[in-house]
Motif scaffolding. Structure first.
Motif, short mmCIF file in Angstrom:
data_model
loop_
_atom_site.label_atom_id
_atom_site.label_comp_id
_atom_site.label_asym_id
_atom_site.label_seq_id
_atom_site.Cartn_x
_atom_site.Cartn_y
_atom_site.Cartn_z
N LEU A 253 0.83 -1.20 0.00
CA LEU A 253 0.00 0.00 0.00
C LEU A 253 0.87 1.25 0.00
N TRP A 254 1.94 1.22 0.77
CA TRP A 254 2.83 2.37 0.88
C TRP A 254 4.03 2.29 -0.07
N SER A 255 4.11 1.28 -0.90
CA SER A 255 5.23 1.08 -1.84
C SER A 255 6.58 1.18 -1.13
N LEU A 256 6.68 0.49 -0.03
CA LEU A 256 7.92 0.55 0.75
C LEU A 256 9.07 -0.14 0.03
N PRO A 257 10.27 0.38 0.19
CA PRO A 257 11.45 -0.22 -0.45
C PRO A 257 11.95 -1.42 0.36
N VAL A 258 11.18 -2.52 0.32
CA VAL A 258 11.48 -3.68 1.14
C VAL A 258 11.63 -4.92 0.26
N ILE A 259 12.61 -5.75 0.59
CA ILE A 259 12.75 -7.06 -0.04
C ILE A 259 12.58 -8.09 1.07
N TYR A 260 11.49 -8.84 1.00
CA TYR A 260 11.26 -9.92 1.96
C TYR A 260 11.96 -11.16 1.41
N VAL A 261 12.90 -11.70 2.16
CA VAL A 261 13.67 -12.85 1.70
C VAL A 261 13.14 -14.10 2.39
N CYS A 262 12.76 -15.08 1.59
CA CYS A 262 12.33 -16.38 2.10
C CYS A 262 13.41 -17.38 1.71
#
Length: 154
Positions: free
Chosen positions: A4-13
């Motif tokens: 929603l906020w277009s956060l600069p996040v990379i979720y690593v699985c």
């Protein structure tokens, strides 16, 4: 929220192929973890390939910096040992399987072979690096063992 906020996040699985003491297929309804972010785009990466992992991370980080985040990155790896002391890691796979992965897909060995065969480094240079690292670790351990414990107040 991050989408929603277009956060600069990379979720690593990190997907090592197993869920506790069983195969991923028996532990998850869908093993394509990179597709499970609903509205967050995902990318599958061979985590056993150092360069592929670096480039995928660079690619997604660049997109995040341009405001195009977030992302899910599934990094497919292999677990050489069991999950815990009660999991020897040999009841759901064979020792031959583990050895085969070590010999053919180990990321450290594979990367070492690539940089040597590309004449980026010599075996002697790698041995020197290993020796320097071992000395640094040994020195740090000696200091840690000789220092008094930190008090609870700290």
């Amino acid at each position: 929220m991050s989408k929603l906020w277009s956060l600069p996040v990379i979720y690593v699985c990190e997907n090592n192929g197993y869920g506790m003491g069983t195969s991923a297929e028996r532990a998850a309804a869908s093993t394509d973890y990179y597709t499970r972010g609903d509205y967050i785009p995902g990318l599958w990466v061979d985590g056993m390939d150092v360069l592929a992992t670096r480039e995928a991370t660079r690619f997604l980080a660049d997109l995040c910096r341009k405001g195009k985040g977030p992302f899910v990155m599934e990094v497919a790896t292999y677990r050489y040992h069991g999950h815990s002391m009660s999991d020897p890691g040999t009841s759901y796979r064979t020792r031959d399987e583990i050895q085969e992965v070590r010999q053919t897909r180990d990321p450290i060995t594979s990367f070492k072979d690539k940089i040597i065969s590309s004449d980026l480094v010599t075996i002697e240079e790698l041995k020197d690096i290993d020796n320097k690292i071992k000395k640094e670790v040994d020195d740090a351990v000696a200091i840690a063992r000789s220092e008094p414990e930190i008090g609870a107040e700290e």
